[in-house]
Scaffold this motif. Structure first.
Motif, PDB file in Angstrom:
ATOM      1  N   LYS A 154      52.840  29.175  33.643  1.00 28.64           N
ATOM      2  CA  LYS A 154      51.183  29.435  33.846  1.00 28.64           C
ATOM      3  C   LYS A 154      50.986  30.768  34.325  1.00 28.64           C
ATOM      4  O   LYS A 154      51.728  31.002  35.309  1.00 28.64           O
ATOM      5  CB  LYS A 154      50.770  28.324  34.524  1.00 28.64           C
ATOM      6  CG  LYS A 154      49.150  28.647  34.806  1.00 28.64           C
ATOM      7  CD  LYS A 154      48.726  27.717  35.725  1.00 28.64           C
ATOM      8  CE  LYS A 154      47.185  27.824  36.231  1.00 28.64           C
ATOM      9  NZ  LYS A 154      46.845  26.968  37.323  1.00 28.64           N
ATOM     10  N   GLU A 155      50.472  31.562  33.929  1.00 26.24           N
ATOM     11  CA  GLU A 155      49.909  32.887  34.390  1.00 26.24           C
ATOM     12  C   GLU A 155      48.593  33.043  34.604  1.00 26.24           C
ATOM     13  O   GLU A 155      47.742  32.662  33.978  1.00 26.24           O
ATOM     14  CB  GLU A 155      50.251  33.982  33.393  1.00 26.24           C
ATOM     15  CG  GLU A 155      50.100  35.270  34.113  1.00 26.24           C
ATOM     16  CD  GLU A 155      49.880  36.451  32.997  1.00 26.24           C
ATOM     17  OE1 GLU A 155      50.146  37.648  33.447  1.00 26.24           O
ATOM     18  OE2 GLU A 155      49.387  36.216  31.910  1.00 26.24           O
ATOM     19  N   ASN A 156      48.392  33.260  35.797  1.00 28.58           N
ATOM     20  CA  ASN A 156      46.945  33.579  36.326  1.00 28.58           C
ATOM     21  C   ASN A 156      46.718  34.917  36.532  1.00 28.58           C
ATOM     22  O   ASN A 156      47.853  35.664  37.045  1.00 28.58           O
ATOM     23  CB  ASN A 156      46.676  32.823  37.657  1.00 28.58           C
ATOM     24  CG  ASN A 156      46.613  31.203  37.755  1.00 28.58           C
ATOM     25  OD1 ASN A 156      46.142  30.773  36.746  1.00 28.58           O
ATOM     26  ND2 ASN A 156      47.245  30.473  38.571  1.00 28.58           N
ATOM     27  N   SER A 157      45.935  35.645  35.964  1.00 24.26           N
ATOM     28  CA  SER A 157      45.555  37.109  35.942  1.00 24.26           C
ATOM     29  C   SER A 157      44.367  37.433  36.293  1.00 24.26           C
ATOM     30  O   SER A 157      43.423  36.557  36.280  1.00 24.26           O
ATOM     31  CB  SER A 157      46.306  37.780  34.822  1.00 24.26           C
ATOM     32  OG  SER A 157      45.502  37.381  33.626  1.00 24.26           O
ATOM     33  N   LEU A 158      43.991  38.710  36.848  1.00 26.52           N
ATOM     34  CA  LEU A 158      42.797  39.272  36.995  1.00 26.52           C
ATOM     35  C   LEU A 158      42.536  40.278  35.746  1.00 26.52           C
ATOM     36  O   LEU A 158      43.085  41.039  35.518  1.00 26.52           O
ATOM     37  CB  LEU A 158      42.894  40.191  38.294  1.00 26.52           C
ATOM     38  CG  LEU A 158      43.091  39.261  39.564  1.00 26.52           C
ATOM     39  CD1 LEU A 158      43.160  40.410  40.836  1.00 26.52           C
ATOM     40  CD2 LEU A 158      42.145  38.148  39.629  1.00 26.52           C
ATOM     41  N   ALA A 159      41.337  40.004  35.357  1.00 28.56           N
ATOM     42  CA  ALA A 159      40.858  40.933  34.070  1.00 28.56           C
ATOM     43  C   ALA A 159      39.985  41.818  34.754  1.00 28.56           C
ATOM     44  O   ALA A 159      38.573  41.903  34.634  1.00 28.56           O
ATOM     45  CB  ALA A 159      40.030  40.244  33.220  1.00 28.56           C
ATOM     46  N   ALA A 160      40.378  42.588  35.547  1.00 22.79           N
ATOM     47  CA  ALA A 160      39.767  43.838  36.316  1.00 22.79           C
ATOM     48  C   ALA A 160      40.525  44.735  36.666  1.00 22.79           C
ATOM     49  O   ALA A 160      41.680  44.582  37.012  1.00 22.79           O
ATOM     50  CB  ALA A 160      39.099  43.207  37.553  1.00 22.79           C
ATOM     51  N   ARG A 161      40.251  46.184  36.522  1.00 19.91           N
ATOM     52  CA  ARG A 161      41.083  47.312  36.907  1.00 19.91           C
ATOM     53  C   ARG A 161      40.950  47.630  38.401  1.00 19.91           C
ATOM     54  O   ARG A 161      39.661  47.869  38.905  1.00 19.91           O
ATOM     55  CB  ARG A 161      40.723  48.604  36.091  1.00 19.91           C
ATOM     56  CG  ARG A 161      41.232  49.563  36.262  1.00 19.91           C
ATOM     57  CD  ARG A 161      42.417  49.795  35.135  1.00 19.91           C
ATOM     58  NE  ARG A 161      43.141  51.089  35.316  1.00 19.91           N
ATOM     59  CZ  ARG A 161      44.600  50.919  35.047  1.00 19.91           C
ATOM     60  NH1 ARG A 161      45.219  50.104  34.511  1.00 19.91           N
ATOM     61  NH2 ARG A 161      44.944  52.389  35.104  1.00 19.91           N
ATOM     62  N   LEU A 162      41.883  47.394  39.218  1.00 23.41           N
ATOM     63  CA  LEU A 162      41.702  47.613  40.609  1.00 23.41           C
ATOM     64  C   LEU A 162      41.969  48.939  41.026  1.00 23.41           C
ATOM     65  O   LEU A 162      42.946  49.529  40.210  1.00 23.41           O
ATOM     66  CB  LEU A 162      42.698  46.392  41.306  1.00 23.41           C
ATOM     67  CG  LEU A 162      42.589  45.112  41.096  1.00 23.41           C
ATOM     68  CD1 LEU A 162      43.466  44.317  41.915  1.00 23.41           C
ATOM     69  CD2 LEU A 162      41.129  44.525  41.386  1.00 23.41           C
ATOM     70  N   PRO A 163      41.707  49.415  42.095  1.00 23.13           N
ATOM     71  CA  PRO A 163      42.111  50.815  42.610  1.00 23.13           C
ATOM     72  C   PRO A 163      43.680  50.551  42.837  1.00 23.13           C
ATOM     73  O   PRO A 163      44.041  49.470  43.243  1.00 23.13           O
ATOM     74  CB  PRO A 163      41.304  51.108  44.027  1.00 23.13           C
ATOM     75  CG  PRO A 163      40.391  49.810  43.922  1.00 23.13           C
ATOM     76  CD  PRO A 163      40.791  48.978  43.008  1.00 23.13           C
ATOM     77  N   THR A 164      44.314  51.524  42.633  1.00 19.27           N
ATOM     78  CA  THR A 164      45.834  51.787  42.487  1.00 19.27           C
ATOM     79  C   THR A 164      46.392  51.919  43.974  1.00 19.27           C
ATOM     80  O   THR A 164      47.347  51.467  44.477  1.00 19.27           O
ATOM     81  CB  THR A 164      46.400  52.668  41.574  1.00 19.27           C
ATOM     82  OG1 THR A 164      45.838  53.961  42.027  1.00 19.27           O
ATOM     83  CG2 THR A 164      46.119  52.467  40.173  1.00 19.27           C
ATOM     84  N   ASP A 165      45.437  52.624  44.885  1.00 17.31           N
ATOM     85  CA  ASP A 165      46.029  52.808  46.361  1.00 17.31           C
ATOM     86  C   ASP A 165      44.869  52.957  47.108  1.00 17.31           C
ATOM     87  O   ASP A 165      43.569  53.146  46.923  1.00 17.31           O
ATOM     88  CB  ASP A 165      46.976  53.985  46.320  1.00 17.31           C
ATOM     89  CG  ASP A 165      48.204  53.740  45.748  1.00 17.31           C
ATOM     90  OD1 ASP A 165      49.012  53.136  46.116  1.00 17.31           O
ATOM     91  OD2 ASP A 165      48.509  54.664  44.709  1.00 17.31           O
ATOM     92  N   GLY A 166      45.060  52.925  48.365  1.00 16.54           N
ATOM     93  CA  GLY A 166      44.180  53.119  49.422  1.00 16.54           C
ATOM     94  C   GLY A 166      43.180  52.035  49.821  1.00 16.54           C
ATOM     95  O   GLY A 166      42.301  52.194  50.509  1.00 16.54           O
TER      96      GLY A 166
END
Length: 183
Positions: free
Chosen positions: A95-107
């Motif tokens: 099972k894969e749970n994932s986020l359908a959102a672009r997260l900031p990469t750093d900081g």
């Protein structure tokens, strides 16, 4: 947990040719072909206590792994930083749970997620997926009785893995691992 030397999962040509940067589709094709190698899949040592893995030679300089998942194990929330990837279940179900959102990469250390970002996929034997950079997910073997085995490939080879904890809609960066931490 066991780590074994690299294994070639594909025949290499006798003449060197320029190697193109593998795409997500190339990686998905590689994990699909590798998962169909029943002798390779059967050769993975399985441990009832923890995940096992063998490093494989992926296409075009990619990093690849054959991973065994005992019942009830998982990765926790993580991403593969700047690498694209693909994985496919060769045996059992993941099972894969994932986020359908672009997260900031750093900081950032803590993010509050909106209510509609969660995605769930059930990947039975022969099913897989490709994903882009900064894809945040967790992979689980929810079976109480059966090991699962999967094949994974990443390009470029993993520069780091960021690990997260999640409480409700709050995602917190907990740790950044580098290759020397898992090889």
């Amino acid at each position: 947990m066991s780590v074994s030397p690299s294994v070639s999962a594909s025949a290499s040509p006798s003449v060197s040719a320029p190697v193109a940067t593998p795409t997500q589709a190339d990686l998905l094709d590689f994990v699909r072909r590798t998962a169909a190698d029943t002798a390779l899949i059967a050769s993975l040592p399985l441990d009832p206590e923890g995940r096992t893995w063998v490093r494989l030679e992926g296409p075009g300089g990619s990093e690849a792994w054959l991973i065994g998942w005992p019942p009830g194990t998982g990765t926790g929330w993580h991403d593969h930083a700047d690498s694209v990837g693909a994985f496919l279940t060769a045996r059992g179900e993941l099972k894969e749970n994932s986020l359908a959102a672009r997260l900031p990469t750093d900081g950032w250390k803590t993010l509050e997620l909106s209510e509609d970002v969660d995605r769930e996929r059930r990947l039975s034997a022969g099913k897989g997926r490709a994903f882009g950079r900064h894809h945040v997910h967790e992979v689980l073997n929810e079976s109480r009785e059966e090991h699962a085995i999967s094949v994974h490939a990443y390009y470029p080879p993993l520069p780091r893995i960021r690990r997260y904890s999640r409480t409700g809609q709050v995602l917190r960066l907990e740790q950044v691992e580098r290759p020397e931490d898992w090889q």
